[in-house]
Design an enzyme around this catalytic site. Sequence first.
Site, PDB file in Angstrom:
ATOM      1  N   ARG A 128     -16.739   0.891  -0.461  1.00 24.63           N
ATOM      2  CA  ARG A 128     -17.540   0.369  -1.561  1.00 24.63           C
ATOM      3  C   ARG A 128     -18.910  -0.031  -1.022  1.00 24.63           C
ATOM      4  NH1 ARG A 128     -16.519  -5.176  -4.734  1.00 24.63           N
ATOM      5  NH2 ARG A 128     -15.799  -5.766  -2.672  1.00 24.63           N
ATOM      6  N   GLY A 152      -7.681   1.971   3.170  1.00 17.23           N
ATOM      7  CA  GLY A 152      -8.787   2.492   2.352  1.00 17.23           C
ATOM      8  C   GLY A 152      -8.665   2.037   0.905  1.00 17.23           C
ATOM      9  N   ASN A 153      -9.762   1.575   0.355  1.00 18.95           N
ATOM     10  CA  ASN A 153      -9.744   1.002  -0.998  1.00 18.95           C
ATOM     11  C   ASN A 153      -9.873   2.047  -2.099  1.00 18.95           C
ATOM     12  OD1 ASN A 153      -9.417  -1.780  -0.697  1.00 18.95           O
ATOM     13  ND2 ASN A 153     -11.497  -1.948   0.120  1.00 18.95           N
ATOM     14  N   HIS A 170      -5.377  -6.214  -3.678  1.00 19.07           N
ATOM     15  CA  HIS A 170      -6.468  -6.481  -2.725  1.00 19.07           C
ATOM     16  C   HIS A 170      -7.783  -6.259  -3.467  1.00 19.07           C
ATOM     17  CE1 HIS A 170      -9.061  -6.657   0.693  1.00 19.07           C
ATOM     18  NE2 HIS A 170      -9.509  -5.448   0.436  1.00 19.07           N
ATOM     19  N   ASN A 207     -11.484   8.298  -4.571  1.00 20.88           N
ATOM     20  CA  ASN A 207     -10.524   8.220  -3.471  1.00 20.88           C
ATOM     21  C   ASN A 207      -9.148   8.786  -3.799  1.00 20.88           C
ATOM     22  OD1 ASN A 207     -11.999   7.148  -1.292  1.00 20.88           O
ATOM     23  ND2 ASN A 207     -12.137   5.227  -2.415  1.00 20.88           N
ATOM     24  N   ASP A 261      -6.740 -10.586   3.641  1.00 17.40           N
ATOM     25  CA  ASP A 261      -6.855 -11.689   2.679  1.00 17.40           C
ATOM     26  C   ASP A 261      -6.032 -12.891   3.166  1.00 17.40           C
ATOM     27  OD1 ASP A 261      -8.242  -9.867   0.808  1.00 17.40           O
ATOM     28  OD2 ASP A 261      -6.286  -8.902   0.770  1.00 17.40           O
ATOM     29  N   ARG A 279     -14.766  -1.787  -7.535  1.00 17.09           N
ATOM     30  CA  ARG A 279     -13.658  -1.075  -6.900  1.00 17.09           C
ATOM     31  C   ARG A 279     -13.035  -0.044  -7.830  1.00 17.09           C
ATOM     32  NH1 ARG A 279      -9.697  -3.216  -5.882  1.00 17.09           N
ATOM     33  NH2 ARG A 279      -8.951  -2.735  -3.808  1.00 17.09           N
ATOM     34  N   ILE A 302     -14.027   1.055  10.741  1.00 15.84           N
ATOM     35  CA  ILE A 302     -12.733   0.406  11.026  1.00 15.84           C
ATOM     36  C   ILE A 302     -12.019   1.182  12.122  1.00 15.84           C
ATOM     37  CG2 ILE A 302     -10.452  -0.196  10.092  1.00 15.84           C
ATOM     38  CD1 ILE A 302     -11.806  -0.700   7.389  1.00 15.84           C
TER      39      ILE A 302
HETATM   40  P1  NAD Z   1     -16.472   4.263   6.961  1.00 14.77           P
HETATM   41  O1  NAD Z   1     -17.260   4.958   5.911  1.00 14.77           O
HETATM   42  O2  NAD Z   1     -17.164   3.688   8.144  1.00 14.77           O
HETATM   43  O3  NAD Z   1     -15.384   5.274   7.519  1.00 14.77           O
HETATM   44  C1  NAD Z   1     -14.593   6.033   6.672  1.00 14.77           C
HETATM   45  C2  NAD Z   1     -14.232   7.284   7.447  1.00 14.77           C
HETATM   46  O4  NAD Z   1     -13.278   7.993   6.683  1.00 14.77           O
HETATM   47  C3  NAD Z   1     -15.430   8.237   7.665  1.00 14.77           C
HETATM   48  O5  NAD Z   1     -15.533   8.565   9.036  1.00 14.77           O
HETATM   49  C4  NAD Z   1     -15.067   9.447   6.817  1.00 14.77           C
HETATM   50  O6  NAD Z   1     -15.531  10.663   7.391  1.00 14.77           O
HETATM   51  C5  NAD Z   1     -13.553   9.354   6.819  1.00 14.77           C
HETATM   52  N1  NAD Z   1     -12.879  10.063   5.722  1.00 14.77           N
HETATM   53  C6  NAD Z   1     -13.284  10.194   4.443  1.00 14.77           C
HETATM   54  N2  NAD Z   1     -12.417  10.946   3.766  1.00 14.77           N
HETATM   55  C7  NAD Z   1     -11.422  11.272   4.622  1.00 14.77           C
HETATM   56  C8  NAD Z   1     -10.259  12.072   4.513  1.00 14.77           C
HETATM   57  N3  NAD Z   1      -9.938  12.671   3.370  1.00 14.77           N
HETATM   58  N4  NAD Z   1      -9.472  12.209   5.608  1.00 14.77           N
HETATM   59  C9  NAD Z   1      -9.794  11.622   6.775  1.00 14.77           C
HETATM   60  N5  NAD Z   1     -10.909  10.886   6.944  1.00 14.77           N
HETATM   61  C10 NAD Z   1     -11.716  10.714   5.876  1.00 14.77           C
HETATM   62  O7  NAD Z   1     -15.577   3.164   6.224  1.00 14.77           O
HETATM   63  P2  NAD Z   1     -14.831   1.901   6.867  1.00 14.77           P
HETATM   64  O8  NAD Z   1     -15.760   0.767   6.908  1.00 14.77           O
HETATM   65  O9  NAD Z   1     -14.114   2.323   8.086  1.00 14.77           O
HETATM   66  O10 NAD Z   1     -13.781   1.562   5.689  1.00 14.77           O
HETATM   67  C11 NAD Z   1     -12.733   2.425   5.374  1.00 14.77           C
HETATM   68  C12 NAD Z   1     -12.009   1.962   4.119  1.00 14.77           C
HETATM   69  O11 NAD Z   1     -11.378   0.709   4.320  1.00 14.77           O
HETATM   70  C13 NAD Z   1     -12.919   1.738   2.898  1.00 14.77           C
HETATM   71  O12 NAD Z   1     -12.254   2.232   1.758  1.00 14.77           O
HETATM   72  C14 NAD Z   1     -13.028   0.229   2.812  1.00 14.77           C
HETATM   73  O13 NAD Z   1     -13.334  -0.198   1.499  1.00 14.77           O
HETATM   74  C15 NAD Z   1     -11.626  -0.142   3.200  1.00 14.77           C
HETATM   75  N6  NAD Z   1     -11.416  -1.540   3.594  1.00 14.77           N
HETATM   76  C16 NAD Z   1     -10.220  -2.105   3.225  1.00 14.77           C
HETATM   77  C17 NAD Z   1      -9.960  -3.414   3.575  1.00 14.77           C
HETATM   78  C18 NAD Z   1      -8.641  -4.062   3.186  1.00 14.77           C
HETATM   79  O14 NAD Z   1      -8.490  -5.276   3.437  1.00 14.77           O
HETATM   80  N7  NAD Z   1      -7.663  -3.387   2.600  1.00 14.77           N
HETATM   81  C19 NAD Z   1     -10.892  -4.150   4.307  1.00 14.77           C
HETATM   82  C20 NAD Z   1     -12.080  -3.533   4.690  1.00 14.77           C
HETATM   83  C21 NAD Z   1     -12.345  -2.219   4.321  1.00 14.77           C
HETATM   84  C1  LMR Z   2     -12.776  -6.337   2.234  1.00 10.66           C
HETATM   85  O1  LMR Z   2     -11.915  -7.048   1.705  1.00 10.66           O
HETATM   86  O2  LMR Z   2     -13.505  -6.733   3.169  1.00 10.66           O
HETATM   87  C2  LMR Z   2     -12.989  -4.939   1.727  1.00 10.66           C
HETATM   88  O3  LMR Z   2     -11.848  -4.491   1.057  1.00 10.66           O
HETATM   89  C3  LMR Z   2     -14.193  -4.896   0.854  1.00 10.66           C
HETATM   90  C4  LMR Z   2     -14.457  -3.513   0.357  1.00 10.66           C
HETATM   91  O4  LMR Z   2     -14.476  -3.350  -0.861  1.00 10.66           O
HETATM   92  O5  LMR Z   2     -14.616  -2.584   1.190  1.00 10.66           O
END
Ligand code: NAD
Ligand code: LMR
Length: 329
Positions: free
Chosen positions: A93, A131-132, A188, A106, A160, A99, A17
């Site tokens: 995840r 972050g989830n 979420h 987390n 969403d 979750r 992200i």
């Molecule tokens: P990713 O694994 O590609 O990247 C996560 C990054 O966070 C990694 O580079 C890791 O080194 C870093 N990290 C871990 N712990 C950390 C800390 N304490 N401090 C700073 N950095 C840290 O994951 P991603 O695909 O980028 O997703 C990130 C989060 O977003 C996940 O929890 C995912 O589930 C969530 N997400 C949420 C939504 C939403 O709609 N709310 C949607 C998609 C993903």
């Molecule tokens: C999403 O809604 O795409 C993410 O929150 C899914 C996930 O659990 O990382």
Amino acid sequence: MTRTPVNVTVTGAAGQIGYALLFRIASGHLLGADVPVRLRLLEIPQGLKAAEGTAMELDDCAFPLLQGIEITDDPNVGFDGANVALLVGARPRTKGMERGDLLEANGGIFKPQGKAINDHAADDIKVLVVGNPANTNALIAQAAAPDVPAERFTAMTRLDHNRALSQLAKKTGAQVSDIKKLTIWGNHSATQYPDIFHAEIAGKNAAEVVGDEQWLADDFIPTVAKRGAAIIEARGASSAASAANAAIDHVHTWVNGTAEGNWTSMGIPSDGSYGVPEGLISSFPVTTKNGTYEIVQGLDINEFSRARIDASVQELAEERDAVRALGLI
Ligand code: NAD
Ligand code: LMR
């Protein structure tokens, strides 16, 4: 450039992200085309090298609005003077993982980050947790920041919201831009409730335009609520570009305001509205103006909606109880 740069901190900057997000922040999509930004990339030690690579690429874009990039693994440095904080870094995840399993993994990340925000961020700090599990991670961070007004901690349900807009547009043949006043309620997670009963399509009530409660219950709601899992199944990784896009939308709307006659969805600390227990970070319909938001009041909640909102809020209460038992709030 005469404006003072806005300090934007992104955690998990080296992740998927982060990679989709940083270039859009630097090019002015987060705050506006005339707002200079300074980026702080917060990573864990293993992520620093990749973050440096991303910073090199940011340099190579020669963005006129980008006035500096700093990379750190120390939250106290990362949030120092931050005006906007995007808490993305978390453990995503993976296939087959619920979750709820993520709460403990987390929780430990968001408590120290909340404390660092409390101690070092600027007075006008605005926090978006991506972050989830985003809502409960936001609750943990907020609880660790007693000196920051609670309403500055928000969780992302804009993805969403955007997913629901898109599904509804497809079903009705409308343009996304014709749809207003859609709401995501609750968490979420798969229990979230995308509500079209107050939504309008080109000025007509959306539920009446659809005219098919079966489609709502069996198709629309599960498609939106389980979209994250469907993307993980298809991509082998969670949504990234669409999540980054929604984070941009969330902050842009918070800072710049909702359009007249429309609202958006944000996960925010409940003030007790619509029977959601005070303090839970739950998604509501909100309008925004001058960097503040207000819950849209006075909506009639029918039985169909009530049961679904209650179920999602119940899940949030259970998550809160679980993190309380773990000593995280
Ligand atoms: P990713 O694994 O590609 O990247 C996560 C990054 O966070 C990694 O580079 C890791 O080194 C870093 N990290 C871990 N712990 C950390 C800390 N304490 N401090 C700073 N950095 C840290 O994951 P991603 O695909 O980028 O997703 C990130 C989060 O977003 C996940 O929890 C995912 O589930 C969530 N997400 C949420 C939504 C939403 O709609 N709310 C949607 C998609 C993903
Ligand atoms: C999403 O809604 O795409 C993410 O929150 C899914 C996930 O659990 O990382």
